[in-house]
Scaffold this motif. Structure first.
Motif, PDB file in Angstrom:
ATOM      1  N   TYR A  39       0.847  -1.128   0.133  1.00 21.83           N
ATOM      2  CA  TYR A  39       0.004   0.124  -0.010  1.00 21.83           C
ATOM      3  C   TYR A  39       0.869   1.309  -0.036  1.00 21.83           C
ATOM      4  O   TYR A  39       2.050   1.277   0.760  1.00 21.83           O
ATOM      5  N   GLY A  40       0.668   2.414  -0.676  1.00 23.61           N
ATOM      6  CA  GLY A  40       1.203   3.508  -0.636  1.00 23.61           C
ATOM      7  C   GLY A  40       0.385   4.661  -1.008  1.00 23.61           C
ATOM      8  O   GLY A  40      -0.855   4.368  -1.771  1.00 23.61           O
ATOM      9  N   LYS A  41       0.530   5.812  -0.472  1.00 20.13           N
ATOM     10  CA  LYS A  41      -0.227   6.987  -0.643  1.00 20.13           C
ATOM     11  C   LYS A  41      -0.135   7.207  -2.169  1.00 20.13           C
ATOM     12  O   LYS A  41       0.960   7.281  -2.781  1.00 20.13           O
ATOM     13  N   GLU A  42      -1.308   7.836  -2.662  1.00 18.91           N
ATOM     14  CA  GLU A  42      -1.283   8.044  -4.090  1.00 18.91           C
ATOM     15  C   GLU A  42      -0.325   8.788  -4.565  1.00 18.91           C
ATOM     16  O   GLU A  42       0.446   8.728  -5.833  1.00 18.91           O
ATOM     17  N   LYS A  43      -0.085  10.032  -3.818  1.00 18.83           N
ATOM     18  CA  LYS A  43       0.940  11.007  -4.594  1.00 18.83           C
ATOM     19  C   LYS A  43       2.592  10.406  -4.310  1.00 18.83           C
ATOM     20  O   LYS A  43       3.108  10.695  -5.321  1.00 18.83           O
ATOM     21  N   LEU A  44       2.710   9.592  -3.447  1.00 22.54           N
ATOM     22  CA  LEU A  44       4.052   8.945  -3.098  1.00 22.54           C
ATOM     23  C   LEU A  44       4.442   8.069  -4.349  1.00 22.54           C
ATOM     24  O   LEU A  44       5.519   8.062  -4.936  1.00 22.54           O
ATOM     25  N   LEU A  45       3.367   7.102  -4.625  1.00 17.73           N
ATOM     26  CA  LEU A  45       3.390   6.027  -5.689  1.00 17.73           C
ATOM     27  C   LEU A  45       3.449   6.825  -7.106  1.00 17.73           C
ATOM     28  O   LEU A  45       4.020   6.534  -7.957  1.00 17.73           O
ATOM     29  N   ASN A  46       2.791   8.001  -7.298  1.00 21.64           N
ATOM     30  CA  ASN A  46       2.714   8.683  -8.473  1.00 21.64           C
ATOM     31  C   ASN A  46       4.212   9.078  -8.592  1.00 21.64           C
ATOM     32  O   ASN A  46       4.610   9.010  -9.871  1.00 21.64           O
ATOM     33  N   GLU A  47       4.650   9.655  -7.565  1.00 18.02           N
ATOM     34  CA  GLU A  47       6.098  10.271  -7.992  1.00 18.02           C
ATOM     35  C   GLU A  47       7.259   9.458  -8.155  1.00 18.02           C
ATOM     36  O   GLU A  47       8.237   9.637  -8.872  1.00 18.02           O
ATOM     37  N   MET A  48       7.263   7.989  -7.680  1.00 13.41           N
ATOM     38  CA  MET A  48       8.030   7.003  -7.323  1.00 13.41           C
ATOM     39  C   MET A  48       8.403   6.297  -8.943  1.00 13.41           C
ATOM     40  O   MET A  48       7.475   6.163  -9.883  1.00 13.41           O
ATOM     41  N   GLU A  49       9.674   6.105  -9.235  1.00 12.02           N
ATOM     42  CA  GLU A  49       9.938   5.400 -10.368  1.00 12.02           C
ATOM     43  C   GLU A  49       9.480   4.070 -10.118  1.00 12.02           C
ATOM     44  O   GLU A  49       9.765   3.372  -9.035  1.00 12.02           O
ATOM     45  N   PRO A  50       8.999   3.357 -11.169  1.00 13.49           N
ATOM     46  CA  PRO A  50       8.957   1.769 -11.274  1.00 13.49           C
ATOM     47  C   PRO A  50      10.010   1.144 -10.893  1.00 13.49           C
ATOM     48  O   PRO A  50      10.984   1.583 -11.176  1.00 13.49           O
ATOM     49  N   TRP A  51       9.757  -0.136 -10.456  1.00 19.15           N
ATOM     50  CA  TRP A  51      11.163  -0.987 -10.182  1.00 19.15           C
ATOM     51  C   TRP A  51      11.125  -1.843 -11.396  1.00 19.15           C
ATOM     52  O   TRP A  51      12.251  -1.945 -12.136  1.00 19.15           O
ATOM     53  N   GLN A  52      10.411  -2.796 -11.610  1.00 20.29           N
ATOM     54  CA  GLN A  52      10.403  -3.769 -12.738  1.00 20.29           C
ATOM     55  C   GLN A  52       9.548  -3.088 -13.918  1.00 20.29           C
ATOM     56  O   GLN A  52       8.725  -2.741 -13.752  1.00 20.29           O
ATOM     57  N   GLY A  53      10.391  -3.350 -15.060  1.00 19.34           N
ATOM     58  CA  GLY A  53       9.744  -3.192 -16.441  1.00 19.34           C
ATOM     59  C   GLY A  53       9.351  -4.344 -17.217  1.00 19.34           C
ATOM     60  O   GLY A  53       9.435  -5.647 -16.836  1.00 19.34           O
ATOM     61  N   GLY A  54       8.262  -4.269 -17.936  1.00 20.37           N
ATOM     62  CA  GLY A  54       7.875  -5.222 -18.663  1.00 20.37           C
ATOM     63  C   GLY A  54       6.254  -5.021 -19.187  1.00 20.37           C
ATOM     64  O   GLY A  54       5.698  -3.745 -19.183  1.00 20.37           O
ATOM     65  N   GLY A  55       5.547  -6.149 -19.395  1.00 16.98           N
ATOM     66  CA  GLY A  55       4.113  -5.718 -19.921  1.00 16.98           C
ATOM     67  C   GLY A  55       3.333  -5.055 -18.928  1.00 16.98           C
ATOM     68  O   GLY A  55       3.619  -5.198 -17.802  1.00 16.98           O
ATOM     69  N   GLU A  56       2.142  -4.522 -19.175  1.00 16.01           N
ATOM     70  CA  GLU A  56       1.314  -3.989 -18.543  1.00 16.01           C
ATOM     71  C   GLU A  56       1.563  -2.857 -17.710  1.00 16.01           C
ATOM     72  O   GLU A  56       0.864  -1.952 -17.432  1.00 16.01           O
ATOM     73  N   MET A  57       2.891  -2.567 -17.389  1.00 17.86           N
ATOM     74  CA  MET A  57       3.393  -1.174 -16.492  1.00 17.86           C
ATOM     75  C   MET A  57       3.601  -0.022 -17.654  1.00 17.86           C
ATOM     76  O   MET A  57       3.914   1.126 -17.031  1.00 17.86           O
ATOM     77  N   ILE A  58       3.338  -0.328 -18.729  1.00 12.86           N
ATOM     78  CA  ILE A  58       3.579   0.845 -19.675  1.00 12.86           C
ATOM     79  C   ILE A  58       2.667   1.273 -20.324  1.00 12.86           C
ATOM     80  O   ILE A  58       1.058   0.632 -20.348  1.00 12.86           O
ATOM     81  N   LYS A  59       2.899   2.718 -20.916  1.00 11.83           N
ATOM     82  CA  LYS A  59       1.604   3.425 -21.767  1.00 11.83           C
ATOM     83  C   LYS A  59       2.099   3.134 -23.296  1.00 11.83           C
ATOM     84  O   LYS A  59       1.311   2.727 -23.990  1.00 11.83           O
ATOM     85  N   THR A  60       3.250   3.843 -23.411  1.00 14.73           N
ATOM     86  CA  THR A  60       3.984   3.547 -24.865  1.00 14.73           C
ATOM     87  C   THR A  60       5.317   3.046 -24.680  1.00 14.73           C
ATOM     88  O   THR A  60       5.731   3.471 -23.799  1.00 14.73           O
ATOM     89  N   VAL A  61       5.813   2.488 -25.879  1.00 17.22           N
ATOM     90  CA  VAL A  61       7.042   1.884 -25.734  1.00 17.22           C
ATOM     91  C   VAL A  61       7.822   2.301 -27.107  1.00 17.22           C
ATOM     92  O   VAL A  61       7.006   1.728 -28.036  1.00 17.22           O
ATOM     93  N   THR A  62       8.848   2.891 -27.257  1.00 12.14           N
ATOM     94  CA  THR A  62       9.754   3.070 -28.564  1.00 12.14           C
ATOM     95  C   THR A  62      10.957   2.690 -27.846  1.00 12.14           C
ATOM     96  O   THR A  62      11.349   2.778 -26.728  1.00 12.14           O
TER      97      THR A  62
END
Ligand code: PMP
Length: 406
Positions: free
Chosen positions: A237-260
């Motif tokens: 669980y994380g507060k919305e503002k903090l989670l929004n500010e934080m960099e993701p950890w793992q990359g891959g499918g589903e966690m992206i909006k656009t990839v080039t």
């Protein structure tokens, strides 16, 4: 409201097990809890009737699976009283959640020389990820000491807080001692210092109400399998503002909006932190486990477990040579103990032959064992399906082994 324990026990098929000719009495609940039939059935039902990958499909089954998965997220949201369901990130467990946080938080907020405070009574999974992060970010790890009852020394905590303290990461309940920490007070002090707080609630959510808004927690983690749910599930669980500010950890499918190949933009919460196909059936099973707990009522569970803890503590202390490790005023249903100089492993092995399942060892909390100057303990931890009769059997078993060792 008193709980109907025989009725609860009937919901756990594994409790009918016979071990070495004796009925199983399971006291290893802090390691993992058993699952009621409805959780097992729910997971089976997902694979038999809903199995499909989530979020990406247009077809019927994919939509059904997505709905069930997101409903499970909402169940967690209500259970911990998060403001938004997207503040609930599904992980593989408390360990997965802390590693996610240590990486994302470290990457986003920690600069060389910054500090993070943990405590002496942490589980290794709330020590090692922070140590690794400190090494990467050239940050400093500080540790709140404990007293001989196994309680945090709060005056020492005050002294450790500094303008450089970015995060306080502490357990709500110690798995090795049972101590319930004063989280409201720690949070208030951390916030007054301008620091954030993460609470490891892996041993708390199954025993006591953890309301993230009432406590004003910035982050909180727990494991599904310790709250009657499937293994391989957990929550950050994380507060919305903090989670929004934080960099993701793992990359891959589903966690992206656009990839080039030049650049990737990330998805919104909670998907930004859920790369790849998650444990769909497990998370839906966790939702069912939360329903099980909520229907019994956490306050009812807590008062029954307190009764078991009081009874067991009283009966244990009648055994000559008994030493309870962890005698805090405020405890959850965990008793760590040693008897005379009998090695915990020997005692545990002999109890096992009587159908009595306890845990032995350092309980992934070696700094606690170092503090008490012992190699390990035996640990009996209680869940809602345990009974006083089982505790009587355990006390008789411990007494018998003690006599055998003279
Ligand atoms: N924190 C505490 C306090 C725990 O007791 C445990 C499990 N014993 C963990 C974290 C790690 O949980 P898991 O192994 O389910 O990730």
């Amino acid at each position: 409201m008193p709980l109907n324990i025989p009725n609860i026990r009937e919901q756990f098929p594994i409790l009918e097990s016979v071990i070495y000719g004796k009925p199983l009495a399971y006291f290893d609940n802090a390691a993992t809890m058993h699952k009621p039939r409805r959780v097992v059935n729910k997971v089976t039902e997902v694979y038999e009737k809903l199995n499909s990958n989530i979020h990406r499909g247009v077809h019927y089954l994919s939509n059904q699976a997505t709905t069930a998965y997101e409903e499970a997220r909402q169940k967690v949201q209500l259970f911990i009283n998060a403001t938004h369901s997207h503040e609930v990130i599904f992980t593989s467990g408390a360990t997965g959640a802390i590693n996610l946080l240590a990486n994302s938080f470290g990457e986003s907020y920690m600069k060389p020389g910054d500090e993070i405070i943990i405590s002496t009574m942490e589980h290794h999974s709330n020590i090692v990820p922070w140590q690794m992060m400190c090494k990467r970010r050239k940050a400093v790890l500080k540790v709140i000491p404990i007293n001989k009852n196994g309680e945090l020394i709060l005056e020492e905590f005050d002294k450790l807080l500094s303008p450089k303290t970015k995060l306080v990461a502490v357990s709500y309940v110690s798995n090795a001692l049972g101590t319930i920490n004063p989280i409201a007070e720690l949070t208030q002090k951390a916030h007054a210092n301008g620091s954030l707080i993460m609470v490891d609630a892996a041993q708390a959510v199954q025993h006591i109400k953890v309301d993230v808004q009432a406590l004003d927690l910035d982050f909180m983690v727990f494991s599904g399998h310790k709250i009657y749910g499937p293994t391989g599930t957990g929550v950050l669980y994380g507060k919305e503002k903090l989670l929004n500010e934080m960099e993701p950890w793992q990359g891959g499918g589903e966690m992206i909006k656009t990839v080039t190949f030049e650049e990737t933009t990330y998805n919104e919460l909670p998907f930004k932190f859920e790369a790849g196909t998650p444990n769909i059936a497990g998370c839906i099973g966790l939702g069912e486990a939360i329903d099980f707990v909520s229907e019994l009522g956490l306050e009812n569970i807590q008062s029954y477990e307190d009764e078991l803890l009081d009874y067991a503590t009283k009966e244990f202390l009648k055994i000559p040579g008994m030493r309870i490790i962890g005698t805090a005023d405020n405890k959850a249903s965990v008793i760590s103990f040693l008897v005379n100089n009998i090695h915990p492993f020997d005692m545990g092995t002999m109890l096992d032959k009587m159908g009595l399942a306890v845990r032995t060892g350092h309980h992934c909390a070696q700094p606690i064992m170092d503090f008490f100057g012992i190699p390990g303990t035996l640990r009996a931890s209680f869940a809602v399906y345990n009974t006083k009769d089982e505790i009587d059997r355990l006390v008789q078993g411990i007494s018998k082994v003690t006599q055998m060792f003279g």
